[in-house]
Design a protein around this motif. Structure first.
Motif, PDB file in Angstrom:
ATOM      1  N   ASN A 168      16.237  19.110 -35.409  1.00  0.00           N
ATOM      2  CA  ASN A 168      15.638  18.181 -34.475  1.00  0.00           C
ATOM      3  C   ASN A 168      16.411  16.865 -34.454  1.00  0.00           C
ATOM      4  O   ASN A 168      16.603  16.254 -33.403  1.00  0.00           O
ATOM      5  N   LEU A 169      16.871  16.483 -35.620  1.00  0.00           N
ATOM      6  CA  LEU A 169      17.665  15.257 -35.706  1.00  0.00           C
ATOM      7  C   LEU A 169      18.914  15.379 -34.845  1.00  0.00           C
ATOM      8  O   LEU A 169      19.269  14.471 -34.095  1.00  0.00           O
ATOM      9  N   PHE A 170      19.560  16.550 -34.940  1.00  0.00           N
ATOM     10  CA  PHE A 170      20.754  16.772 -34.112  1.00  0.00           C
ATOM     11  C   PHE A 170      20.409  16.656 -32.633  1.00  0.00           C
ATOM     12  O   PHE A 170      21.135  16.027 -31.858  1.00  0.00           O
ATOM     13  N   VAL A 171      19.277  17.260 -32.233  1.00  0.00           N
ATOM     14  CA  VAL A 171      18.912  17.236 -30.814  1.00  0.00           C
ATOM     15  C   VAL A 171      18.692  15.798 -30.351  1.00  0.00           C
ATOM     16  O   VAL A 171      19.216  15.372 -29.314  1.00  0.00           O
ATOM     17  N   PHE A 172      17.966  15.031 -31.127  1.00  0.00           N
ATOM     18  CA  PHE A 172      17.725  13.647 -30.729  1.00  0.00           C
ATOM     19  C   PHE A 172      19.017  12.840 -30.717  1.00  0.00           C
ATOM     20  O   PHE A 172      19.228  11.981 -29.867  1.00  0.00           O
TER      21      PHE A 172
END
Lengths: 171, 150, 564, 496
Positions: D138-142
């Motif tokens: 999720n961190l990567f997506v954000f």
């Protein structure tokens, strides 16, 4: 290490070799090509390598696509891990957006500079930069000269004394 | 390519099934492979095919960029709105269990709504991207900035 | 109850200074005089030994510590702020009074600071405020000087910060008490103090900056920075033997420059350096008597040096000139100023019944007690020399040298008032030394007015006056004349000045290059740096994406190799 | 009801901008979009503040997205570290939203302004998302959401050079993001989990494998790219220089900090300080690079003639300070990092805003063009001076506090050479800020330039709010330091 084991090693890790190869090709393209579109292609290859990496990670040997089966014998079916697929779906969307945005920028760069070779564009930038620097140096020199004039008038009497001493001692 | 009769005819025949397939992928997505992303792209492919064969102007008349802007935003709003609705019903963000009286129905509705939102946005964005690139250099009056391509 | 960091007379001045630019002229002047007066009263009623503390981070700061030493310096700083306030009463500049008050307030705050962190904070504020005083003049030369000045001052602050950090870290104690050279970071802190105290080889900023400030600015500048450093030395390095030779050198070497200088304010700046030497020696000796001497000399020196700068400043203000060669004969036009100048000159030359006499003799006494005959002779000589290069030179060239070309009016009333007050203070302290001694850090049991002392001092003065007269008649005194006879005085007129000039130049060059850093660090090294770092240089130009990516790869490989 | 609202706050911080962005697109007009942007950022700021207080009182908060319990679902996790960062990000966003109106009206074509605000909201959403998420993927997506929108934002700059800058940023940012993705992939492969806390608990069993080591390397390089650590920093100066003023102010103050936060999160929460710093020589490399960044960045800043570029280079140097702090892997170091993150965010925000206000008037921002502005734009110039003093580290400003705690932290293990580097770099900061100040106050206006007036009130208000925040943090440092120490304790565990 026998030949067989080397071969085993190679084919057993086949997917990783593909990933590394693709990644290196992509990386190399980004580094070596000046053409901005080619750079984007390299970037895409690079990302694709990661997609492959993720997808192959979820594969379990002998497994089938992770679509829930119903009916007879469905309890014994071995499914591939679906989560990496889902993750990479997101990453693909990111990749598509990046590519689209990158291409849009390339189009605009082409319109603004008339070239999509990074060298040319940078060169054009340096030229404008140098023009600006020269212009500024000129202006600065003008301003300084003016200010010196002014301060010479104002400061005629109580500036630094060395210069005066120097003149006196020489006379 | 307006002169190629074969292409025109085949396209005319094909576009409807393509859209139908997109809808199938969209709404059957919770039971089989598919979902908003895939359906959106397939649907966009139909529009793009139309534009390729019948010309950009024609396509723009059929599906106007302005419409795409609105549907794109609406799609995102539906997605986020579903989540917020779940919040309003006392669940967490995107907790579909709370969307209906029982969890199973809730999950069903939630998935359907969210995927619909995603699909709508994907259609709009992909088509927009195509319009922007295809229209570049021909009509500068309604150009779109790159910021649109998310 | 005030918050602890506000509970400090110095903060009163700083705040007053901060609001001054917003006030109308009349109110401005009220604040300019009222704030130091109020601050003095405040300080006066704080009982000795008071400390206040406050918590900052993990430390307990002591923003206010009033003991004997701090009290002495605090009092004189307030007095100096008040007197210079009177002196600048006529100015319509908004910034100058503000900078002066902030400067005085931060110096006061530094003196009253009980710990190194607070000291450092005020230390830096003095640097900035005093640099502001320099730049207000707005002349191009002053700008360059101010830049150099600020760099040196901030440099001093950085040394202090570094030294303090090491010291605090090693000892866990942030109190500002005796530090000494052996303490961790002790050398760095000494360097920081030494820069502000204008140690030899670190002194050049002083003669560089003070003569280029405005007439009023110099008066303010001369009072605080160096005396604050003397205070810090007395607090942290009392009894450090190293300071004695340093101070002795300080009393001797500027004399040559002072004799040669043409700019009267520069002459005063060099003499300031000499007088600082006395105080540094006293701090180095470090006995109670010596510290009393240092404090007393700081008090009297602030007064009479301010008086001299005021009178020269008044001349500058009225005539626009400050060079010996262009002045003279002003006694007719500015009799008051001339009289005050003579009082100041007498005071710096340590005439009996003048302020300089009572404080200098304290230091000499302390030196004699501790048996430093060489130093004693040096100081005595320097003291006698003061008559030669300041005591006679300043009044003579400004007011009595034959020159009837200058027409001007007497100085404005406020300047005369300021000078008058200062002159009265000089004489009062000279006549009633007990007045001075009562505010010193330690009890004083000393009477300067013994017959033998007065007589010997008068002999000394008479002798140096004789030397001056003889040298004058023989044409040996290096006069900054307009017409020059190249005769036997060639050595003085050509060789010495040439030497002095070269030395000065080298000095300036070295310091300027060390200091300003921007355009004047040795051109070649700088050119090389510029080549790398300016807009087209490899370090700061836009790289192509390929190069950037390559660096990414290199960084990755470095990590991977390190991990394997 | 209130409790239900409190429980939903972690998600709302992301959801609000996510909702607001399409609304802006639907509104199709600049003015209303600005209003939406303003409301959203201030609402998020308020939420962040409430969260900060909540975490301070009640300890870490965990929020399960979609009701899926972690480690299977996406978890939002708020602890003492990321609430501070969140407060910074939302605070800067809120203040820069006040600033944005006039600046955007001047620099962005009005028919595109609504897109600009939408992109800005997405960027904000991404940054807030990185901060609150407890899920590695999720961190990567954000991260990608914020990056993609910032590429677009930077490309909206008024000069054509903005385009190439954005493109270069895009290439570098994508490589960085992809590296991060690879690193996360390695971790996922070894632990079978994406939840950070879960990975952390499973990692020790497989920590000695090369896969994990390579994963660490990829993650470090990927995030380093995003926050422009020394040798991979070259994209940053151009990106910040040619972006529109409000974007420069917002991104310079937040984006790099958030990327640093991401790295800290990975190093301390996922890998654990003991593994990353003791077992592997990561700390040494980072220290060397941070010193190089400080010196080289400051040096380059000295020679710039474009003030925005000068500030951008100074950012590279300042990132060096932040990295140096947490590379020490000590409690004092981490808290120094956090303190400087906040202070530098405020300082750089204020500086870029002041410069943006000058740009708003002059349409150019080189040292010669701003010459003599001190008299014509006194309020703006004063803001620049005060913020500049803070950047140098003059006492009574936030910059001093952060330098002081950082010095303390490097002294603790006896790294005197690092302390020397900090001091030298401060001296260089004095020089480059001094150059600007000199130009502002001590040079005459260039000949033939018409006199200009002050910037609009909203811009000045925003700028001075940040400046005053800086001074307040300089005088009352205790709350910030306390928060930073709590953060350090939170990520290092009670043991260290």
């Amino acid at each position: 290490m026998s030949l067989a084991s080397i071969a085993d090693n190679f084919f057993g890790l086949f997917n990783y070799w593909v990933v590394i190869l693709l990644m290196m090709i992509g990386f190399y393209t980004v580094i070596s090509h000046d053409n901005l579109v080619k750079k984007l292609i390299g970037l895409n290859l690079f990302q694709t390598a990661v997609f492959v990496f993720y997808i192959s990670m979820g594969k379990i040997s002998g497994s089938t696509a992770p679509i829930l089966m119903s009916g007879k014998g469905s309890e014994d079916v071995l499914y591939a891990h679906p989560l990496p697929h889902v993750l990479i779906l997101t990453a693909i969307v990111v990749g598509v957006s990046t590519t689209a945005l990158g291409l849009a920028l390339v189009v605009r760069i082409n319109e603004a500079y008339g070239s999509i070779e990074e060298d040319d564009v940078l060169e054009a930038d340096f030229e404008t930069q140098e023009e600006e620097t020269e212009e500024e140096a000129e202006r600065m020199a003008r301003a300084e000269a003016r200010q010196e004039r002014e301060s010479a008038q104002q400061d005629h009497d109580d500036g630094r004394e060395e210069e005066d001493d120097d003149r006196e001692t020489r006379s | 390519m307006r002169e190629h009769t074969v292409l025109r005819v085949v396209t005319k025949v094909l576009i409807a099934p393509i859209i139908l397939f997109a809808l199938y992928v969209q709404f059957h997505g919770d039971y089989s492979p598919g979902g908003g992303f895939q359906a959106g792209v397939v649907f966009a492919a139909a529009i793009i095919l139309y534009a390729l064969i019948f010309g950009l102007a024609e396509a723009r008349r059929a599906v106007s960029p302005n419409l795409l802007r609105i549907t794109g935003a609406l799609g995102a709003l539906i997605f986020a709105g579903t989540g917020v609705y779940a919040m309003l019903r006392g669940g967490n963000f995107l907790d579909y269990d709370y969307l209906a009286h029982d969890a199973v129905h809730g999950q069903h509705y939630g998935l359907l709504l969210v995927e619909f939102g995603v699909g709508l946005t994907v259609v709009s964005v992909i088509t927009s991207i195509f319009y922007v690139f295809a229209g570049r250099g021909r009509r500068n009056d309604d150009e779109q900035p790159p910021g649109d391509a998310r | 109850m005030l918050p602890a960091w506000l509970n400090n007379p110095g903060m009163l001045l700083i705040i007053a200074g901060s609001v001054i630019p917003l006030l109308p002229y009349r109110l401005r002047m009220v604040v300019l005089l009222g704030a130091p007066a109020a601050s003095l009263l405040w300080l006066w009623q704080i009982p000795l030994g008071t400390t206040t503390t406050m918590a900052l981070l993990d430390y307990t700061l002591t923003p206010l510590r009033v003991d004997g030493l701090a009290f002495t310096f605090g009092v004189i700083f307030n007095v100096a702020a008040f007197l210079s306030g009177v002196y600048m009463w006529h100015t319509h500049s908004r910034l100058e009074p503000a900078a002066a008050l902030i400067y005085a307030g931060s110096a006061l705050g530094a003196v009253l600071a009980g710990d190194l962190i607070t000291l450092f904070m005020f230390w830096e504020v003095t640097a900035i405020a005093s640099a502001l005083l320099l730049v207000i003049r707005g002349l191009r030369d002053a700008m360059i000087v101010a830049r150099r000045y600020l760099l040196v001052q901030i440099g001093s602050g950085l040394f202090l910060m570094g030294g303090a950090a090491i010291y605090i870290h090693a000892t866990g104690d942030i109190a500002f008490g005796h530090i000494g050279l052996d303490a961790p970071g002790g050398w760095l802190i000494l360097l920081a103090f030494g820069i502000k105290a204008a140690f030899p080889l670190l002194h050049n900023w002083l003669q560089d900056a003070y003569p280029s400030a405005s007439a009023t600015g110099t008066v303010v500048l001369s009072a605080f920075t160096t005396k604050m450093a003397i205070y810090a030395l007395a607090r942290g390095y009392a009894g450090t033997d190293l300071l004695i030779p340093i101070g002795a050198v300080m009393t001797i070497f500027p004399i040559v420059y002072a004799m040669l200088a043409n700019d009267l304010r520069r002459v005063l700046s060099y003499s300031l350096n000499v007088q600082l030497g006395f105080m540094v020696v006293a701090v180095g000796i470090g006995t109670e008597l010596a510290l009393n001497g240092a404090a007393a000399h700081a008090v009297t020196h602030i007064l009479y040096k301010a008086l001299l700068f005021m009178s020269v400043g008044a001349v500058l203000h009225q005539t626009g000139h400050v060079r010996a060669t262009e002045l003279g004969g002003l006694a007719r036009h500015m009799p008051w100023t001339a009289a005050f100048c003579v009082i100041g000159a007498a005071s710096i030359s340590a005439f009996p019944f003048m302020a300089g006499f009572v404080s200098k003799s304290l230091i000499l006494k302390a030196v004699a007690y501790e048996h430093w005959p060489g130093i004693w002779i040096t100081l005595t000589a320097a003291s006698a020399g003061a008559l030669l290069y300041v005591g006679i030179k300043i009044p003579y060239f400004a007011f009595f040298a034959p020159n009837d070309q200058i027409e001007c009016k007497e100085a404005p009333i406020n300047m005369r008032l300021a000078m008058g007050l200062t002159a009265i203070a000089c004489i009062a302290l000279g006549l009633l030394p007990s007045l001075l001694y009562s505010i010193l850090p330690y009890p004083v049991d000393y009477n300067p007015y013994t017959a033998s002392h007065i007589v010997s001092q008068l002999q000394l003065l008479a002798f140096s006056a004789l030397v001056f007269w003889l040298a004058w008649r023989a044409g040996l005194y290096p006069l900054p004349k307009r017409a020059v006879h190249l005769d036997t005085d060639w050595v003085y007129r050509m060789l010495l000045p040439r030497f002095g000039y070269v030395a000065e130049r080298v000095y300036h060059a070295v310091l300027a290059k060390f200091g300003s850093g921007m355009n004047s660090v040795t051109e070649r090294g700088m050119g090389r740096l510029r080549l790398r770092y300016d807009a087209r240089g490899v370090m700061s130009r836009t790289w192509s994406t390929g190069w950037m990516t390559l660096w990414v790869a290199i960084l990755l490989v470095v990590y991977l190799v390190l991990y394997y | 009801m209130i409790e239900a609202f409190f429980a939903q706050m972690p998600a709302l911080v992301i959801v609000l901008p996510l909702l607001a962005a399409p609304i802006c697109v639907l509104l199709h007009r600049g003015g209303p979009s600005w209003f939406v942007y303003l409301l959203t950022t201030w609402a998020c700021f308020a939420l962040a503040f409430l969260l900060f207080v909540q975490v301070k009182i009640g300890g870490p908060i965990s929020y399960a997205m979609g009701g899926w319990a972690p480690p299977f679902g996406i978890e939002l996790r708020l602890d003492a570290l990321n609430t501070v960062v969140l407060l910074l990000v939302t605070g800067i966003a809120a203040i820069s939203s006040v600033y944005a109106k006039a600046s955007v009206a001047a620099e962005i074509a009005s028919e595109r302004a609504y897109l600009f605000y939408a992109a800005l909201l997405l960027c904000f959403c991404g940054l807030a998302g990185i901060t609150v998420t407890g899920d590695a993927f999720n961190l990567f997506v954000f991260l990608e959401i914020s990056s993609l929108s910032s590429y677009a934002l930077i490309a909206m700059g008024s000069k054509r050079r903005a385009l190439l800058s954005a493109f270069q940023y895009l290439i570098m940012g994508t490589i960085g993001g992809t590296f991060l993705l690879i690193g996360i992939g390695f971790l996922y492969m070894m632990t079978g989990s994406l939840n950070m806390a879960d990975i952390a608990s499973r990692l020790p069993a497989v920590a000695d494998t090369r896969t994990v080591e390579a994963g660490l390397a990829f993650i470090v390089v990927g995030t380093s790219l995003k926050f422009a650590l020394f040798p991979v920093h070259v994209w940053l100066p151009n990106a910040y220089t040619y972006a529109p003023s409000s974007v420069s102010a917002f991104i310079a103050a937040t984006a790099t900090k958030v990327a640093v936060y991401a790295l800290m999160r990975f190093l301390f929460t996922v890998f654990g300080a003991a593994y990353a710093f003791d077992q592997l020589p990561l700390g040494e490399v980072l220290l060397v690079l941070s010193v190089a960044a400080m010196l080289s960045g400051s040096m380059a800043a000295i020679f710039q003639t474009d003030v925005k570029r000068l500030l951008a280079w100074s950012s590279i140097a300042q990132i060096g300070y932040i990295v140096m702090g947490f590379a020490l892997a000590s409690s004092a170091g981490v808290s120094a990092s956090v303190v400087h993150m906040v202070n530098h965010g405020l300082i750089k925000g204020a500086l870029f805003m002041a410069v943006g206000a000058m740009f708003w008037r002059l349409r150019t921002i080189s040292l010669n063009d701003i010459a003599g502005l001190g008299r014509q734009m006194p309020i703006t110039s004063a803001a620049f001076v005060v913020a500049g003093l803070s950047l140098i580290g003059v006492p009574a400003t936030g910059g001093f506090i952060s330098k002081w705690v950082l010095l303390e932290a490097v002294m603790e293990p006896g790294h005197y050479w690092l302390a020397a580097a900090i001091l030298v770099s401060s001296l260089m900061a004095l020089i480059y800020i001094g150059r600007v100040v000199e130009a502002l106050y001590f040079r005459e206006r260039p000949e033939g330039q018409p006199p200009v007036g002050e910037a609009p009130v909203l811009m000045l208000t925003a700028t001075w709010t940040l400046v005053l925040a800086n001074i307040v943090l300089g005088l009352y440092a205790t709350p910030l330091i306390g928060a930073a120490e709590r953060a350090a304790r939170a990520v290092l565990g009670a043991g260290s």
